[in-house]
Scaffold this active site. Sequence first.
Site, mmCIF file in Angstrom:
data_model
loop_
_atom_site.group_PDB
_atom_site.id
_atom_site.type_symbol
_atom_site.label_atom_id
_atom_site.label_comp_id
_atom_site.label_asym_id
_atom_site.label_seq_id
_atom_site.Cartn_x
_atom_site.Cartn_y
_atom_site.Cartn_z
ATOM 1 N N HIS A 174 6.807 2.526 11.974
ATOM 2 C CA HIS A 174 7.002 3.951 11.737
ATOM 3 C C HIS A 174 8.370 4.165 11.087
ATOM 4 O O HIS A 174 9.144 3.225 10.917
ATOM 5 C CB HIS A 174 6.826 4.761 13.018
ATOM 6 C CG HIS A 174 7.744 4.366 14.155
ATOM 7 N ND1 HIS A 174 9.111 4.460 14.081
ATOM 8 C CD2 HIS A 174 7.468 3.864 15.393
ATOM 9 C CE1 HIS A 174 9.650 4.057 15.220
ATOM 10 N NE2 HIS A 174 8.679 3.670 16.036
ATOM 11 N N HIS A 177 11.585 2.705 12.586
ATOM 12 C CA HIS A 177 11.817 1.288 12.265
ATOM 13 C C HIS A 177 12.454 1.178 10.880
ATOM 14 O O HIS A 177 13.384 0.411 10.662
ATOM 15 C CB HIS A 177 10.498 0.513 12.262
ATOM 16 C CG HIS A 177 9.847 0.406 13.621
ATOM 17 N ND1 HIS A 177 8.527 0.703 13.833
ATOM 18 C CD2 HIS A 177 10.348 0.042 14.825
ATOM 19 C CE1 HIS A 177 8.230 0.512 15.118
ATOM 20 N NE2 HIS A 177 9.322 0.112 15.748
ATOM 21 N N CYS A 192 6.817 0.474 33.977
ATOM 22 C CA CYS A 192 6.168 1.234 32.904
ATOM 23 C C CYS A 192 5.753 0.259 31.821
ATOM 24 O O CYS A 192 6.608 -0.408 31.223
ATOM 25 C CB CYS A 192 7.090 2.309 32.334
ATOM 26 S SG CYS A 192 6.370 3.051 30.849
ATOM 27 N N CYS A 225 7.376 0.884 28.312
ATOM 28 C CA CYS A 225 8.774 0.468 28.103
ATOM 29 C C CYS A 225 8.949 -1.026 28.351
ATOM 30 O O CYS A 225 9.998 -1.575 28.050
ATOM 31 C CB CYS A 225 9.719 1.159 29.078
ATOM 32 S SG CYS A 225 9.707 2.919 29.035
ATOM 33 N N CYS A 250 7.533 8.006 34.178
ATOM 34 C CA CYS A 250 8.472 7.298 33.311
ATOM 35 C C CYS A 250 9.244 8.316 32.460
ATOM 36 O O CYS A 250 8.637 9.188 31.837
ATOM 37 C CB CYS A 250 7.709 6.335 32.409
ATOM 38 S SG CYS A 250 8.620 5.916 30.929
ATOM 39 N N HIS A 287 8.045 7.800 28.578
ATOM 40 C CA HIS A 287 6.643 8.012 28.201
ATOM 41 C C HIS A 287 5.974 9.157 28.946
ATOM 42 O O HIS A 287 4.831 9.511 28.644
ATOM 43 C CB HIS A 287 5.842 6.722 28.407
ATOM 44 C CG HIS A 287 6.232 5.643 27.442
ATOM 45 N ND1 HIS A 287 7.252 4.756 27.694
ATOM 46 C CD2 HIS A 287 5.775 5.360 26.204
ATOM 47 C CE1 HIS A 287 7.387 3.951 26.666
ATOM 48 N NE2 HIS A 287 6.516 4.293 25.744
ATOM 49 N N LYS A 330 10.149 15.018 18.574
ATOM 50 C CA LYS A 330 10.118 13.587 18.802
ATOM 51 C C LYS A 330 8.816 13.041 18.210
ATOM 52 O O LYS A 330 7.776 13.683 18.282
ATOM 53 C CB LYS A 330 10.129 13.354 20.314
ATOM 54 C CG LYS A 330 10.554 11.970 20.701
ATOM 55 C CD LYS A 330 10.593 11.818 22.192
ATOM 56 C CE LYS A 330 10.308 10.369 22.477
ATOM 57 N NZ LYS A 330 11.233 9.611 23.106
ATOM 58 N N LYS A 353 2.547 9.376 19.080
ATOM 59 C CA LYS A 353 1.147 9.259 18.674
ATOM 60 C C LYS A 353 0.362 10.465 19.150
ATOM 61 O O LYS A 353 -0.499 10.968 18.440
ATOM 62 C CB LYS A 353 0.557 7.991 19.289
ATOM 63 C CG LYS A 353 0.838 6.784 18.467
ATOM 64 C CD LYS A 353 -0.070 5.661 18.877
ATOM 65 C CE LYS A 353 0.409 4.378 18.215
ATOM 66 N NZ LYS A 353 0.102 3.208 18.988
#
Length: 668
Positions: free
Chosen positions: A20, A23, A128, A131, A145, A148, A294, A297
Amino acid sequence: MPKEKFYITTAIDYPNARPHIGHAYEKIVADMIARWHKQAGRDVFFLTGTDEHGQKIEKTAKDAGKPPKQFVDELSEEFKRMCSLLGVEYSGFIRTTDKKHVKTALDLFQKAEQKGVIYRGEYRGLYCVGCEAFYTDKDLVDGQCPTHKRPVEEVKEESYFFKLGAFQERLITHIEQHPHFILPEAKRHEILNRLKEPLRDLSVSRTSFKWGIPLPNDKKHVMYVWFDALTNYLSGVSYPSAKFRKYWPADCHLIGKDIAWFHCVIWPAILMAGDLPLPRTVYCHGHLTIAGQKMSKSLGNVVDPIKVVESYGSDPLRFVLLRDVPAGSDGDFSESALIDRNNAELADALGNLVQRSLTLVNKNFQGNIPVCGKLTEVDNELIAHIPDWKALDDLMQNYRWSQVVDQIWQYINRCNKYVNDTEPWKQANDAERLGTILYLLIENLRIITIFVAPIIPKSAEKMAQQIGLPMGKLRDAKFTKKTKGRVNAPEVLFPKFAQKTAVASESVIMPGPLDAFGKLNLKVARIIGVELHPNADKLYVLRLDLGKEQRQIVAGMREHYKIDELEGKLIVLVSNLKPALLRGVESQGMMLAGEKDGTVRVLEPRNAEPGDSVTIEGIVPNQGQITIEDFQKVVMTTKNQVAVCDGKPLKTHAGPVGVELGDGAKIR
Ligand code: ME8
């Protein structure tokens, strides 16, 4: 004198999905820094790669119906492809499944065992999967978490532990004595604050999954993914070879703010256990948001950098990220900001400067770079504005790349002002003065080319070619009166892009409707039995024949079809939907139907056979299972009584799938 070395690394990315734009951002920043140091004459090694072990990858590969190695082989290639498209010129790409990496990770683990800082115990914790990390009750937000926002698993298993606490004092001292060890400054304070609490020992092995490096003396354990992953920085320069001795310690680990703790505390402790020197700097960059949100997905706003490059080229993307996201802070990416920056600062400011200067030299001096005559005040003023490369280099050594980009563009704007002030097109009668002005312009373009090369490398190369001079090093970025040569004809460096409406622009770079459709596995099925649902008066329980298998599904069709209308009918089944209990009866998939103005009609794959695939040309049905949330992202409708997605018809080998409804029905 041997060249000074500079070893920079990025985080290694999880290849559990395609890359994405976050990255891409990290790799672009690292590439700019690496290119800068190369131009400064340093011997640079730039390492990036993929982090391929662990439970998350194991699970995602399984869901995709692939063996984990094949799964990571395919996705790792996508990360390499992203780098190549972005002009990210790494020196090494490490994969944690590489043999040399596995050897290094084991070596370091054994070193720590020999030191007596690893022991066997029992782990109890809140894990999690997203993570790959454990949390304490204190870390959770509403029992979930913190990253997430989903439940963590309580895990109890035999595990090896690393005595992190044994290094606490040394770590604090090191961070305090080395102000550049953790940057930016705010992160350093945050870490030092957290280090006031006693460090708990770290669980460094797992028995609950298999996809990892087995421990040498206890093969039912695999190495905890972070212990494995962090050692990439050593294996990536071939630990313990001469190459490793040349480049280690790393000068910079460039990583995102979310993984600062692993790099600023756990990694240095592991290195201390292995008696290895610590990296000079861990630089924690900020995160990108997408139009203020943020990236995630579930929000469906994950930006694919490859699509951005396909639409705009790599340099406009590199530029907007380096220009708009302040070093060390979070920043926003939007397509409209990219278009604005491209049009104003690449096309209008830089592109236009090159175009005007070369056109004038070609027109008035047949392409020959004119001789520099007597300098006037306005010339000297411009020369005084040429940034001192040593000062810029100093900023770069302190990771202040935003300031560097800013100063370079101020300088470019100053050159444009010089053209407007001197009005060379009015100097046709004074060849010496015109020559001097144009000499200054070409000389400044030569210097600008050197400065912008780490930022927009592909365009800088074209600029050098158009000016007809070889690309210089940083030390050449100063004014001389001796530049000679011939320029070439100017060609457009930065095409301008029209600003679009927000909705249209999103469709270019956000995952399109067909990406969501690609998750489906649709099959033709024949209804061979219809019963009333025992607990719900709107539902039928249908028995389906799919050629090689039979299935049972629950469908809300009682208000729309009589039993004998359905029996024997061919329908389209979402065959890879996770089975679910609907009012106590299992449904193994879902049948597709359209709805318009209250009328519901099933999709009809006419003349096909049970078990046939239903898809869109060019899309391969997905073999993995999907959730109802995945399905809900697919947008399908009707056009000319045919089911379509993104305007393309759904088909079997026997032809398009029909629906007896007008255009624009909603298919679910
Ligand atoms: O953390 N903006 O991998 P990863 C900018 N494998 N950077 C972002 C970002 C965003 N929105 N989202 C993620 C891992 N990143 C581990 C690293 S290193 C030994 C192991 C950054 O694929 C993130 O901060 O989740 C990290 O530096 C990198 O992308 C890889 O993230």
